[in-house]
Design a protein around this motif. Structure first.
Motif, PDB file in Angstrom:
ATOM      1  N   ALA A  66     -10.411  -8.019  -9.059  1.00 24.75           N
ATOM      2  CA  ALA A  66     -10.119  -6.586  -9.204  1.00 24.75           C
ATOM      3  C   ALA A  66      -9.534  -6.014  -7.916  1.00 24.75           C
ATOM      4  CB  ALA A  66     -11.387  -5.834  -9.586  1.00 24.75           C
ATOM      5  N   ALA A  67     -10.061  -6.457  -6.776  1.00 24.08           N
ATOM      6  CA  ALA A  67      -9.530  -5.956  -5.503  1.00 24.08           C
ATOM      7  C   ALA A  67      -8.077  -6.366  -5.311  1.00 24.08           C
ATOM      8  CB  ALA A  67     -10.396  -6.478  -4.362  1.00 24.08           C
ATOM      9  N   TRP A  68      -7.764  -7.618  -5.628  1.00 30.36           N
ATOM     10  CA  TRP A  68      -6.378  -8.066  -5.523  1.00 30.36           C
ATOM     11  C   TRP A  68      -5.474  -7.293  -6.482  1.00 30.36           C
ATOM     12  CZ3 TRP A  68      -3.887 -10.182  -1.896  1.00 30.36           C
ATOM     13  CH2 TRP A  68      -4.458 -11.131  -1.045  1.00 30.36           C
ATOM     14  N   CYS A  69      -5.926  -6.979  -7.666  1.00 33.70           N
ATOM     15  CA  CYS A  69      -5.120  -6.239  -8.639  1.00 33.70           C
ATOM     16  C   CYS A  69      -4.718  -4.865  -8.103  1.00 33.70           C
ATOM     17  CB  CYS A  69      -5.908  -6.109  -9.948  1.00 33.70           C
ATOM     18  SG  CYS A  69      -5.087  -5.119 -11.208  1.00 33.70           S
ATOM     19  N   TRP A  70      -5.714  -4.115  -7.607  1.00 33.57           N
ATOM     20  CA  TRP A  70      -5.412  -2.765  -7.123  1.00 33.57           C
ATOM     21  C   TRP A  70      -4.693  -2.798  -5.780  1.00 33.57           C
ATOM     22  CZ3 TRP A  70      -5.386   0.804 -10.519  1.00 33.57           C
ATOM     23  CH2 TRP A  70      -6.259   0.746 -11.613  1.00 33.57           C
ATOM     24  N   PHE A  71      -4.912  -3.816  -4.999  1.00 28.70           N
ATOM     25  CA  PHE A  71      -4.158  -3.940  -3.749  1.00 28.70           C
ATOM     26  C   PHE A  71      -2.670  -4.172  -4.033  1.00 28.70           C
ATOM     27  CE2 PHE A  71      -2.387  -6.468  -0.266  1.00 28.70           C
ATOM     28  CZ  PHE A  71      -2.690  -5.659   0.821  1.00 28.70           C
ATOM     29  N   LEU A  72      -2.367  -5.006  -5.022  1.00 29.10           N
ATOM     30  CA  LEU A  72      -0.964  -5.263  -5.381  1.00 29.10           C
ATOM     31  C   LEU A  72      -0.320  -4.025  -6.008  1.00 29.10           C
ATOM     32  CD1 LEU A  72      -1.233  -8.900  -6.818  1.00 29.10           C
ATOM     33  CD2 LEU A  72      -0.345  -8.171  -4.586  1.00 29.10           C
ATOM     34  N   VAL A  73      -1.112  -3.251  -6.775  1.00 27.17           N
ATOM     35  CA  VAL A  73      -0.575  -2.010  -7.348  1.00 27.17           C
ATOM     36  C   VAL A  73      -0.184  -1.037  -6.244  1.00 27.17           C
ATOM     37  CG1 VAL A  73      -1.187   0.021  -8.705  1.00 27.17           C
ATOM     38  CG2 VAL A  73      -1.771  -2.246  -9.543  1.00 27.17           C
ATOM     39  N   ALA A  74      -1.092  -0.840  -5.254  1.00 24.58           N
ATOM     40  CA  ALA A  74      -0.773   0.072  -4.151  1.00 24.58           C
ATOM     41  C   ALA A  74       0.368  -0.460  -3.297  1.00 24.58           C
ATOM     42  CB  ALA A  74      -2.027   0.280  -3.291  1.00 24.58           C
ATOM     43  N   LEU A  75       0.405  -1.791  -3.090  1.00 24.08           N
ATOM     44  CA  LEU A  75       1.494  -2.379  -2.304  1.00 24.08           C
ATOM     45  C   LEU A  75       2.846  -2.221  -3.015  1.00 24.08           C
ATOM     46  CD1 LEU A  75       2.333  -4.017   0.190  1.00 24.08           C
ATOM     47  CD2 LEU A  75       1.880  -6.105  -1.140  1.00 24.08           C
ATOM     48  N   ALA A  76       2.846  -2.379  -4.342  1.00 21.22           N
ATOM     49  CA  ALA A  76       4.096  -2.207  -5.109  1.00 21.22           C
ATOM     50  C   ALA A  76       4.587  -0.763  -5.030  1.00 21.22           C
ATOM     51  CB  ALA A  76       3.858  -2.618  -6.559  1.00 21.22           C
ATOM     52  N   ALA A  77       3.632   0.202  -5.081  1.00 18.18           N
ATOM     53  CA  ALA A  77       4.047   1.604  -4.990  1.00 18.18           C
ATOM     54  C   ALA A  77       4.634   1.913  -3.624  1.00 18.18           C
ATOM     55  CB  ALA A  77       2.837   2.503  -5.273  1.00 18.18           C
ATOM     56  N   SER A  78       3.991   1.398  -2.555  1.00 16.72           N
ATOM     57  CA  SER A  78       4.502   1.651  -1.214  1.00 16.72           C
ATOM     58  C   SER A  78       5.821   0.927  -0.975  1.00 16.72           C
ATOM     59  CB  SER A  78       3.458   1.207  -0.187  1.00 16.72           C
ATOM     60  OG  SER A  78       3.944   1.409   1.126  1.00 16.72           O
ATOM     61  N   LEU A  79       5.861  -0.353  -1.370  1.00 15.96           N
ATOM     62  CA  LEU A  79       7.078  -1.129  -1.168  1.00 15.96           C
ATOM     63  C   LEU A  79       8.225  -0.603  -2.028  1.00 15.96           C
ATOM     64  CD1 LEU A  79       8.283  -3.572   0.296  1.00 15.96           C
ATOM     65  CD2 LEU A  79       7.533  -5.006  -1.614  1.00 15.96           C
ATOM     66  N   GLY A  80       7.916  -0.184  -3.240  1.00 20.22           N
ATOM     67  CA  GLY A  80       8.963   0.367  -4.103  1.00 20.22           C
ATOM     68  C   GLY A  80       9.563   1.633  -3.532  1.00 20.22           C
ATOM     69  N   ALA A  81       8.684   2.486  -2.946  1.00 22.84           N
ATOM     70  CA  ALA A  81       9.209   3.715  -2.343  1.00 22.84           C
ATOM     71  C   ALA A  81      10.086   3.404  -1.143  1.00 22.84           C
ATOM     72  CB  ALA A  81       8.044   4.615  -1.942  1.00 22.84           C
TER      73      ALA A  81
END
Length: 230
Positions: A66-81
């Protein structure tokens, strides 16, 4: 010590710069997607906090999936921006799908933060210290059947040994009674006078007891005198 401080300072400076650039890119993207004012500033804070919470869960070793899932979600949002604001996207004409993603981000971030926080709290309440596993309860052993008591055999009573027959005592011959000492003639004469006087007064011959009392002699001698006076 100086080298260590220099290394720490370099890391902090790099982290501050990276955070500031990511923060600015997220703010610009949120503002271009129609989130103006304070809402545009809240988006980068939400993304960074979700990433920090997920990283903290990864470091604690709890629920890594679960931690890896939400970490990748936040990383995708930051990297996408960061990528979107690098000239690949016209910020003056943002597509509708990006507006939908930006508008739906607060609910997604709230869900991720809530799940990470509540799962960590529940596990901390039920987690046991390392090396102290719950003691295993021993399997219930079937009750051992009590052994039947051995029959009591009465001990044989020893018959008493027959007493030896008493030996017959050897017959002892009776010793003859010692002969009475001879009575003096003077005492016989005095006894005769006493006996005559007694017969004169009473009219009956004197007996041995009365003679013994009158003469003051032993009983055997009184008997002997009475026999001689008869």
């Amino acid at each position: 010590m100086r080298s260590y401080l220099a290394r720490v300072d370099a890391v902090l400076v790099q982290a501050v710069i990276a955070a500031a650039l990511s923060f600015a890119h997220l703010h610009d993207l949120a503002s271009a997607a129609g989130q103006d004012g304070w809402k545009a500033w809240a988006y980068p804070v939400s993304v960074d906090l979700l990433m920090v919470a997920a990283w903290h869960r990864l470091r604690s070793g709890q629920e890594k999936s679960a931690a890896w899932c939400w970490f990748l979600v936040a990383l995708a949002a930051s990297l996408g921006a960061n990528v979107a604001t690098a000239g690949l996207l016209d910020l003056n004409d943002v597509p509708d799908w990006l507006r939908i993603l930006v508008a739906g981000w607060p609910a997604l971030a709230f869900l991720g933060g809530t799940l990470l926080a509540h799962t960590a709290r529940e596990e901390s309440g039920t987690r046991q210290p390392a090396g102290h596993s719950a003691p295993l309860k021993p399997a219930a052993e079937p009750p051992a059947s009590e052994p039947e008591p051995a029959p009591v055999v009465p001990a044989p009573v020893a018959e008493p040994a027959p007493l030896p027959a008493p030996e017959p005592e050897p017959a002892t011959e009776r010793e003859p009674a010692p002969a009475a000492p001879p009575v003096p003639a003077a005492l016989v004469a005095h006894a005769r006078k006493v006996a005559d006087d007694h017969q004169t007064r009473t009219g009956s011959p004197i007996d041995a007891d009365t003679l013994r009392t009158r003469l003051g002699v032993p009983a055997p001698m009184a008997d002997q005198l009475t026999a001689q006076l008869a």
